[in-house]
Design an enzyme around this catalytic site. Sequence first.
Site, PDB file in Angstrom:
ATOM      1  N   HIS A  43      -6.634 -39.445 113.468  1.00 32.79           N
ATOM      2  CA  HIS A  43      -6.678 -37.984 113.526  1.00 32.79           C
ATOM      3  C   HIS A  43      -5.307 -37.480 113.973  1.00 32.79           C
ATOM      4  O   HIS A  43      -5.043 -37.380 115.169  1.00 32.79           O
ATOM      5  CB  HIS A  43      -7.758 -37.527 114.506  1.00 32.79           C
ATOM      6  CG  HIS A  43      -7.985 -36.048 114.525  1.00 32.79           C
ATOM      7  ND1 HIS A  43      -9.153 -35.485 114.991  1.00 32.79           N
ATOM      8  CD2 HIS A  43      -7.210 -35.006 114.151  1.00 32.79           C
ATOM      9  CE1 HIS A  43      -9.075 -34.168 114.894  1.00 32.79           C
ATOM     10  NE2 HIS A  43      -7.893 -33.854 114.393  1.00 32.79           N
ATOM     11  N   GLU A  76      -8.818 -37.783 109.506  1.00 33.74           N
ATOM     12  CA  GLU A  76      -9.571 -36.586 109.853  1.00 33.74           C
ATOM     13  C   GLU A  76      -8.651 -35.551 110.480  1.00 33.74           C
ATOM     14  O   GLU A  76      -7.619 -35.883 111.072  1.00 33.74           O
ATOM     15  CB  GLU A  76     -10.720 -36.925 110.813  1.00 33.74           C
ATOM     16  CG  GLU A  76     -10.300 -37.543 112.122  1.00 33.74           C
ATOM     17  CD  GLU A  76     -11.494 -37.905 112.997  1.00 33.74           C
ATOM     18  OE1 GLU A  76     -12.613 -38.036 112.463  1.00 33.74           O
ATOM     19  OE2 GLU A  76     -11.290 -38.037 114.207  1.00 33.74           O
ATOM     20  N   THR A 106     -11.289 -32.783 122.031  1.00 29.73           N
ATOM     21  CA  THR A 106     -11.820 -33.729 121.057  1.00 29.73           C
ATOM     22  C   THR A 106     -12.713 -32.979 120.084  1.00 29.73           C
ATOM     23  O   THR A 106     -13.025 -31.807 120.306  1.00 29.73           O
ATOM     24  CB  THR A 106     -12.614 -34.856 121.773  1.00 29.73           C
ATOM     25  OG1 THR A 106     -12.987 -35.851 120.810  1.00 29.73           O
ATOM     26  CG2 THR A 106     -13.858 -34.313 122.448  1.00 29.73           C
ATOM     27  N   HIS A 197     -18.908 -39.944 117.017  1.00 29.52           N
ATOM     28  CA  HIS A 197     -18.611 -39.367 118.321  1.00 29.52           C
ATOM     29  C   HIS A 197     -19.515 -39.967 119.397  1.00 29.52           C
ATOM     30  O   HIS A 197     -20.725 -39.790 119.395  1.00 29.52           O
ATOM     31  CB  HIS A 197     -18.732 -37.838 118.352  1.00 29.52           C
ATOM     32  CG  HIS A 197     -17.889 -37.233 119.447  1.00 29.52           C
ATOM     33  ND1 HIS A 197     -16.571 -36.871 119.254  1.00 29.52           N
ATOM     34  CD2 HIS A 197     -18.157 -36.985 120.738  1.00 29.52           C
ATOM     35  CE1 HIS A 197     -16.077 -36.398 120.385  1.00 29.52           C
ATOM     36  NE2 HIS A 197     -17.025 -36.461 121.303  1.00 29.52           N
TER      37      HIS A 197
END
Length: 250
Positions: A43, A76, A106, A197
């Site tokens: 990410h 992502e 996050t 997650h």
Amino acid sequence: MIALSVNLNKVATLRNTRTYNYPSVVRAARTVLDAGAAGITIHPRPDARHIREQDVLDLAELMEEANYNKKEFNIEGYPNARFLSLVKRIKPNQVTLVPDSPDQLTSDHGWNLLNQNSFLFPIVTELKNIGCRVSLFSDAVPNFVEEIAKIGSDRIEIYTGYYFNTFRTPQNASVLKTIVDTAKAARNCGLGVNAGHDLTLKNLPTLVKSVPWLDEVSIGHHFIGEALWMGLEEVVQAYKDRLVLANTIS
């Protein structure tokens, strides 16, 4: 078999506490892929708090190697101009679009899909046209699934933070049911289903038993935390063992 994608952000976070390239994100990627992970996830945030643009380029080069070109490369991020330019340059296997603000700690919620269809539709179309599979990060809300399908996404990634927060509490059953209902709605709409997650060695088996048709789980924070004690190779195997449960349900 449900694919295990290892999120390498936390390796980069540790690396960034020094001015030199250690621990190496590329070495970590090689290690987990060689150990049997189906792919890697990164990410690249605007503030480069963990993954940097050069990491993206280095990992893209790694994934072109003969040993890894059958593995999955998932990037992502929030689809701003800089992110989309990088993705178009790399053309990863999968792009997971998340609604994070630049200063967000996050990814802790999904898209408000009832209000952002017009924003996401052309982006999803463009990414698919360059050969990327597109997944939209979403809360476990069954009613959102039809909107995701209308946008043209290939998959949904269900946010499992609430599942982690309520695990082994009386509230967990209802949270898990909502995840299952969302995953069923996605399957009925022809969408693939990812989850991610705060998935752990402890809570993953219950999720897998409940949604055995998951395509992929993306695991980073707890994966790297366990690796401090077990080692990267051993943690890959431990998570793969949990995922095998999906194929042993009677």
